[in-house]
Design an enzyme around this catalytic site. Structure first.
Site, short mmCIF file in Angstrom:
data_model
loop_
_atom_site.label_atom_id
_atom_site.label_comp_id
_atom_site.label_asym_id
_atom_site.label_seq_id
_atom_site.Cartn_x
_atom_site.Cartn_y
_atom_site.Cartn_z
N SER A 160 0.82 -1.21 0.00
CA SER A 160 0.00 0.00 0.00
C SER A 160 0.85 1.27 0.00
O SER A 160 1.59 1.52 -0.93
CB SER A 160 -0.95 -0.04 1.20
OG SER A 160 -1.91 0.96 1.14
N ASP A 213 -2.49 6.12 -3.51
CA ASP A 213 -1.36 5.49 -2.84
C ASP A 213 -0.83 4.35 -3.71
O ASP A 213 -1.26 4.18 -4.85
CB ASP A 213 -1.74 5.02 -1.43
CG ASP A 213 -2.80 3.93 -1.44
OD1 ASP A 213 -3.53 3.82 -2.45
OD2 ASP A 213 -2.92 3.18 -0.46
#
Length: 450
Positions: free
Chosen positions: A102, A242
């Protein structure tokens, strides 16, 4: 949370806390486990990855384990977490795997497992994986002869997901100048294609991944780059993702940040006006800003609070039938369209509000007054003891009573460190600081701090 798997998968530094052997074993278990459960002739697993250098290594390790246990593996290659979720649930895969850490730096990586409904894996199955990783289950049989699995190039699945996103737009983006910060991650393979197809004048930054630059001074964790870019290039709006594109933060034309709380407000208010906000309720986490709740109350919108983590937000939504929820960090879930946070979908839903209401994002988001916040982490000997102490609780209640409906105090333990987090939101920084100090002083006075 399990021993290895947290709220967002098995995550750690590549080949330090998460190794190729770990990935191989996870693949071995999943191939065998879903092979026992599937009603089809063979277990089918789909894999996506982000742009980290180690993602290729983990992809091959997982494939080796899965095929050795008899599963057929379909490779989406570089793609987003929500695309894996979409493909799993719409094309009847037994499970999906996303290789990503992530928003973490490039040297970290993670294995996220998604069940056949496109949701994060249930705890019961996670416990079984961890039991196998710890050698408590014994050996799993190898597939032999024609039972050995194979790999299939499945870039077509990613393309279908792109088509799905495009189909959700309510009107053309023509004449809209849009900036995208792809964080040198998964969005680099998808986001520009979607906005170009919808007619936007698309300006993209940080979309040249090299395996080492994912999230480095870019994307939703470093929004200042997009803020400057939007203002300098006179863009109408900007969106930052992200590393695996399950988060989205926005920037208005004036360069001001529109975080997850403001996105929930803008979309929630619009959905209420359209009659599509099921149960008239938005699901948030305890870390959402007090100003968001005041804005919801003003608009007559109900809200619920969960523990921090989009996993808990989705669980609440699923159990109660709510259709909108998310986190301040930009994990926004539109349950009519997705079972996980989806950054590109979130940007499309914000574009819908902007275009349908014929308003700038700045005007739409300015209706929320974000309250000042002071947060202090206190290192303690025992988190549970510190939080349960009667005098500390009494001090917290005293602060809560003093704030009344003008602010709030939240005291909670860290999930990963020996810390108590003391947070106050109030009309001024001075008030916040005063009340945080009051509670911290009590923790120290009782000898609970290290």
């Amino acid at each position: 949370m399990g021993k290895y798997f947290g709220t967002d998968g098995f995550r750690g530094e590549a080949n330090v806390t998460l190794t190729v052997e770990d990935a191989y074993k996870v693949g071995r278990f999943l191939g065998w486990y879903y092979g026992q459960k599937t009603k089809a002739d063979r277990c089918r697993v789909v894999i996506g990855k982000d742009t980290r250098r180690s993602s290729y290594m983990f992809e091959y390790s997982l494939v080796s384990g899965l095929t050795a246990s008899g599963a057929d593996v379909y490779l989406l290659h570089v793609t987003t977490t929500p695309s894996v979720s979409y493909v799993v649930r719409t094309e009847e895969f037994d499970c999906g795997i996303m290789i990503s850490a992530s928003h973490n730096p490039y040297y970290d990586n993670g294995i996220k497992v998604i069940n056949g409904r496109g949701e994060k894996l249930e705890e019961e199955t996670i416990e079984k994986i961890e039991s196998y990783l710890d050698g408590e289950m014994g050996e799993i049989p190898f597939a032999k002869r024609d039972a050995i699995g194979r790999t299939v190039d499945y870039a077509a699945g990613r393309n279908r997901y792109i088509g799905y996103l495009i189909s959700l737009a309510t009107r053309s983006f023509k004449n809209m100048r849009v900036g995208l910060d792809c964080a040198n991650g998964s969005a680099s393979a998808i986001a520009k294609n979607v906005f170009d197809a919808l007619g936007a004048e698309t300006h993209v930054i940080n979309n040249t991944p090299d395996g080492l630059n994912i999230n480095t001074n870019c994307g939703s964790t470093h929004i200042e780059g997009l803020q400057k870019y939007v203002v300098e290039n006179h863009l109408d709006v900007g969106f930052a993702y992200d590393g695996d594109a399950d988060r989205c933060l926005a920037v208005d034309s004036e360069g001001k940040l529109v975080d997850g709380d403001k996105i929930l407000y803008v979309c929630g208010k619009y959905m209420k006006e359209q009659g599509t906000l099921v149960n008239n309720t938005v699901v948030t986490t305890v870390m959402s800003n007090f100003g968001l709740y005041k804005a919801f109350e003003r608009e007559g919108i109900s809200y619920e609070k969960t523990a921090v983590g989009d996993k808990y937000v989705y669980e609440n939504m699923s159990q109660n039938g709510h259709c909108l929820g998310g986190e301040q960090s930009g994990h926004i879930i539109f349950s009519k369209h997705a079972t996980t946070g989806d950054g590109i979908l979130t940007s499309l839903k914000l574009m819908e509000v902007i275009l349908e209401k014929k308003e700038t994002l700045a005007k739409l988001a300015d209706e929320v007054q974000i309250y000042p916040q002071v947060l202090k982490n206190v290192r303690v000997k025992d988190k549970e003891a510190a939080q349960a102490d009667r005098d500390v609780q009494a001090e917290v209640q005293k602060v809560s009573d003093a704030l009344g409906d003008t602010g709030r105090i939240l005291v909670r333990p860290s999930g990963t460190e020996p810390l108590i987090r003391v947070m106050v939101e109030a009309p001024t920084d001075e008030i916040c600081g005063k009340y945080v100090a009051q509670v911290v002083e009590m923790i120290e006075k009782k000898g609970l701090a290290e």
